[in-house]
Design a protein around this motif. Structure first.
Motif, short mmCIF file in Angstrom:
data_model
loop_
_atom_site.label_atom_id
_atom_site.label_comp_id
_atom_site.label_asym_id
_atom_site.label_seq_id
_atom_site.Cartn_x
_atom_site.Cartn_y
_atom_site.Cartn_z
N THR A 191 8.39 59.61 -42.39
CA THR A 191 7.54 60.76 -42.69
C THR A 191 5.93 60.03 -42.42
O THR A 191 5.79 58.87 -42.50
N HIS A 192 5.03 60.85 -42.15
CA HIS A 192 3.41 60.45 -41.86
C HIS A 192 2.68 61.05 -43.29
O HIS A 192 1.58 60.82 -43.40
N ASP A 193 3.44 61.37 -44.21
CA ASP A 193 2.89 62.03 -45.63
C ASP A 193 2.74 60.73 -46.17
O ASP A 193 4.02 60.60 -47.15
N SER A 194 1.69 60.29 -46.74
CA SER A 194 1.66 59.17 -47.81
C SER A 194 1.90 59.51 -49.11
O SER A 194 2.48 58.80 -49.89
N GLN A 195 1.54 60.80 -49.40
CA GLN A 195 1.69 61.21 -50.75
C GLN A 195 3.16 61.40 -50.91
O GLN A 195 3.94 61.00 -52.14
N LEU A 196 3.83 61.90 -49.99
CA LEU A 196 5.55 62.10 -50.00
C LEU A 196 6.31 60.79 -50.12
O LEU A 196 7.03 60.54 -50.94
N GLN A 197 5.64 59.83 -49.37
CA GLN A 197 6.43 58.49 -49.43
C GLN A 197 6.03 57.83 -50.90
O GLN A 197 6.93 57.33 -51.36
N ALA A 198 4.81 57.96 -51.42
CA ALA A 198 4.84 57.64 -52.93
C ALA A 198 5.59 58.19 -53.84
O ALA A 198 6.33 57.41 -54.74
N GLU A 199 5.76 59.44 -53.63
CA GLU A 199 6.70 60.20 -54.64
C GLU A 199 8.08 59.80 -54.21
O GLU A 199 8.79 59.52 -55.43
N ILE A 200 8.61 59.96 -53.11
CA ILE A 200 9.99 59.18 -53.10
C ILE A 200 10.01 57.85 -53.62
O ILE A 200 11.22 57.52 -54.29
N ALA A 201 9.19 57.10 -53.29
CA ALA A 201 9.41 55.56 -53.69
C ALA A 201 9.46 55.50 -55.29
O ALA A 201 10.28 54.72 -55.75
N ALA A 202 8.53 56.32 -55.82
CA ALA A 202 8.53 56.22 -57.37
C ALA A 202 10.02 56.82 -58.05
O ALA A 202 10.61 56.27 -58.99
N GLN A 203 10.32 57.89 -57.57
CA GLN A 203 11.73 58.40 -57.76
C GLN A 203 12.79 57.58 -57.43
O GLN A 203 13.84 57.41 -58.24
N GLY A 204 12.84 56.85 -56.42
CA GLY A 204 13.91 56.12 -56.01
C GLY A 204 13.98 54.76 -56.94
O GLY A 204 15.22 54.21 -57.50
N ILE A 237 16.18 59.32 -44.88
CA ILE A 237 15.38 60.36 -45.13
C ILE A 237 14.37 60.79 -44.18
O ILE A 237 13.42 60.21 -43.97
N VAL A 238 14.50 62.04 -43.59
CA VAL A 238 13.58 62.27 -42.51
C VAL A 238 12.95 63.69 -43.18
O VAL A 238 13.40 64.81 -43.59
N ASP A 239 11.33 63.32 -43.07
CA ASP A 239 10.57 64.65 -43.28
C ASP A 239 10.50 65.54 -42.13
O ASP A 239 9.89 64.84 -40.97
N ALA A 240 11.18 66.56 -42.18
CA ALA A 240 11.26 67.46 -40.89
C ALA A 240 10.11 68.82 -40.94
O ALA A 240 9.96 69.60 -40.24
N SER A 241 9.24 68.53 -42.02
CA SER A 241 8.30 69.59 -42.15
C SER A 241 7.18 69.92 -40.86
O SER A 241 6.87 70.77 -40.63
N GLY A 242 7.02 68.70 -40.10
CA GLY A 242 6.22 68.92 -39.04
C GLY A 242 7.08 68.84 -37.59
O GLY A 242 6.55 68.41 -36.47
N LEU A 243 8.26 68.78 -37.71
CA LEU A 243 9.13 68.49 -37.02
C LEU A 243 9.31 69.76 -36.00
O LEU A 243 9.65 70.88 -36.58
N ASP A 244 9.34 69.73 -34.68
CA ASP A 244 9.50 71.03 -33.81
C ASP A 244 11.19 70.76 -33.25
O ASP A 244 11.50 69.83 -33.16
#
Length: 391
Positions: free
Chosen positions: A7-20, A52-59
């Motif tokens: 992912t390139h979303d730092s906020q999502l990265q922090a969120e997943i790291a905290a939940q994990g 885990i793949v963030d596909a939100s910006g994936l074409d």
């Protein structure tokens, strides 16, 4: 569980790291890549268990990179996070072996449910199919807690089984005190309050470990917390316990409520404990009438007579005739050994293994596990023969 996050979303990265990190065992991000191309070019030396793949910006044109990445890590489970339902991309992802697809923004409960499914699938080949054995008092003071705790210890020690005991006393449960001097760090109410986290490792971390193969999940230390327990939480706990232990022993106590009934519904065998006294017979009859009204099979209800002495006015035949059920086992009245065991918080098998009550517990282990050895070289002879020779 080691995970690679793309992912390139730092906020999502922090969120997943905290939940994990909040899980037990944790989901650890061993690496983060901004894009699929980066993940392909910078391959990890050790394959992660989860990608885990963030596909939100994936074409759609990048779907082929996902297929290539799946081939790089064939043993990993892939999880796709997406903000839009991109039909073609999802089809390509499924063909690449993606097993979990979650919607963004991330719903924490859905994330933990997905991790639980992944962990269960990974452990499927190692899971047990444990038996649930419930000990319940016909009358207060019958000795059910002593028998359940010491039987669980004997089951783990003599039959080499992995055993968990769950203390279901709604108020002032003290099962741990019978076999250990350790103070519980977590209780049944604590586990229920974090039920989304439960797996084999988390459950094991909540136990008082009496031996490597035997642990106790203590009852709620505050009676007010007991009312917060929900029957469906008991279903989940027992399901996980069955998967990771050979035997799940329940110290039900005497109360009949929604929690204890749900536990009894899950039991493979129920052991009502009573003594040879009229009040015990009266309460035992009431208890068995409740079981019959609930549709419990009578053959799965096996009476244990505690503090049994031959020659009394009441006989075992009287118990069986009065209650309409067979006495499976008798435990002798061994006051000195039992009192020493309870006062010291040491299992009677460890403290006085040649005592009559220790022998009786070993016999009960043989009955439950069906580990009888023919002729004279049986389990009891092997276990206690040396102790007698030393005396």
């Amino acid at each position: 569980m080691k995970a690679l996050l793309i992912t390139h979303d730092s906020q999502l990265q922090a969120e997943i790291a905290a939940q994990g990190a909040a899980r037990m065992p944790p989901v650890t991000l061993v690496a983060v890549r901004a894009r699929l191309r980066d993940a392909l070019e910078r391959v990890l030396p050790d394959s992660p268990a989860l990608v885990i793949v963030d596909a939100s910006g994936l074409d759609e044109s990048e779907a082929e990179q996902l297929v290539r990445l799946a081939k790089l890590y064939p043993a990993a489970t892939f999880m796709l996070l997406t903000r839009d339902q991109q039909q073609n991309l999802l089809i390509r992802a499924m063909r690449a072996g993606v097993r979990e697809v979650l919607q963004l923004p991330l719903v924490h409960s859905a994330f933990h449910d997905a991790i639980n499914r992944i962990a269960d699938a990974a452990n499927a080949g190692k899971l047990c199919d444990g038996k649930v054995l419930a000990f319940i008092s016909c009358k207060g003071g019958s000795g059910a807690t002593f028998l359940s705790t010491n039987f669980a210890y004997a089951l783990a020690s003599l039959a080499d089984k992995k055993v968990i005991l769950i203390d279901l006393h709604g108020q002032f449960g003290d099962a741990t005190l019978y076999v250990s001097d350790q103070k519980p760090a977590m209780t049944l109410s604590d586990v229920c309050s974090q039920i989304a986290r439960i797996d084999g490792a988390f459950l094991d971390s909540c136990l008082v470990h009496v031996t490597p193969g035997f642990g106790i999940l203590a009852a709620a230390d505050d009676p007010s917390h007991a009312v917060d327990l929900k029957p469906e939480q008991m279903d989940i706990i027992l399901r996980v316990a069955r998967q990771h232990y050979d035997y799940v022993v329940l110290d039900v106590g005497r109360q009949i409520d929604a929690i204890s009934l749900r536990a009894l519904d899950n039991a493979d065998a129920i052991y009502p404990v009573l003594q040879l006294a009229l009040p015990d017979l009266r309460d035992g009859r009431r208890l068995l009438d409740i079981f019959r009204s609930l549709g419990y099979a009578i053959e799965n209800t096996r009476l244990i007579v505690n503090r049994y002495e031959k020659g009394g006015r009441l006989r075992l035949q009287d118990v069986q005739a009065s209650l309409g059920a067979e006495v499976m086992h008798t435990v002798p009245n061994d006051y000195v050994a039992v009192t020493d065991s309870v006062n010291q918080g040491v299992p009677v098998l460890q403290l006085s293994r040649a005592s009559p009550v220790a022998r009786s517990l070993a016999e009960l282990v043989e009955l439950v596990t069906a580990r009888r050895v023919p002729e004279t070289k049986g389990l009891l002879t092997r276990l206690f023969g040396r102790a007698e020779a030393e005396q």
